[in-house]
Design an enzyme around this catalytic site. Sequence first.
Site, short mmCIF file in Angstrom:
data_model
loop_
_atom_site.label_atom_id
_atom_site.label_comp_id
_atom_site.label_asym_id
_atom_site.label_seq_id
_atom_site.Cartn_x
_atom_site.Cartn_y
_atom_site.Cartn_z
N CYS A 1 -5.97 8.88 2.34
CA CYS A 1 -5.66 7.83 1.38
C CYS A 1 -6.68 7.88 0.25
O CYS A 1 -7.89 7.91 0.51
CB CYS A 1 -5.69 6.47 2.07
SG CYS A 1 -5.43 5.08 0.94
N CYS B 1 -8.96 4.43 0.50
CA CYS B 1 -9.96 4.14 1.53
C CYS B 1 -10.40 5.35 2.34
O CYS B 1 -11.28 5.24 3.18
CB CYS B 1 -9.42 3.07 2.48
SG CYS B 1 -8.04 3.62 3.50
N CYS C 1 -0.61 2.59 3.40
CA CYS C 1 -1.77 2.87 4.24
C CYS C 1 -2.04 1.64 5.11
O CYS C 1 -2.12 0.52 4.60
CB CYS C 1 -2.98 3.18 3.36
SG CYS C 1 -4.53 3.36 4.28
N CYS D 1 -5.74 0.04 4.00
CA CYS D 1 -6.01 -0.67 2.73
C CYS D 1 -4.75 -1.15 2.02
O CYS D 1 -4.83 -1.68 0.92
CB CYS D 1 -6.84 0.19 1.80
SG CYS D 1 -5.96 1.58 1.04
N CYS E 1 8.32 10.67 1.96
CA CYS E 1 8.26 11.14 0.57
C CYS E 1 7.12 10.40 -0.11
O CYS E 1 7.24 9.23 -0.46
CB CYS E 1 9.62 10.85 -0.09
SG CYS E 1 9.79 11.59 -1.71
#
Length: 134
Positions: A50, A53, A99, A102, A122
């Site tokens: 991510c 984070c 995510c 976060c 996707c």
Amino acid sequence: MTDNRDKVVKSDAEWRAQLSDLAYKVTRKHGTERAGTHDDFPKQPGIFHCVGCGAPLFDQAQKYESGTGWPSFWAPIDEEAVGTRDDRTLFMRRTEVHCARCEAHLGHVFPDGPQPTGLRYCMNGVAMTFEPKD
């Protein structure tokens, strides 16, 4: 060491300072990058994290060419790495992927992917960074 599952909460100003304009638009405002923007992702073994984070999200081993112009995966690295919710924007019903750590918007998941899951995660490339395996 901090548990990777600890929630990350920041102010809007902190997110704006940390992220590029496009990454902010995509991850914090649920935007979408233009198709084909990140077709240059490395092909070697590694992990996609991510951008907000640093949580590990997807393994290169689960990535495949979907022909959509966005990085596509048939599964996340761990079922708890991402969360989903209904997305009814743009007069469509889709499943948003974010995510779990976060809440960064990553993309959408569709039921038209390859086996073994039949799913196509996707993702927006700008929402992730890549770390090659040693």
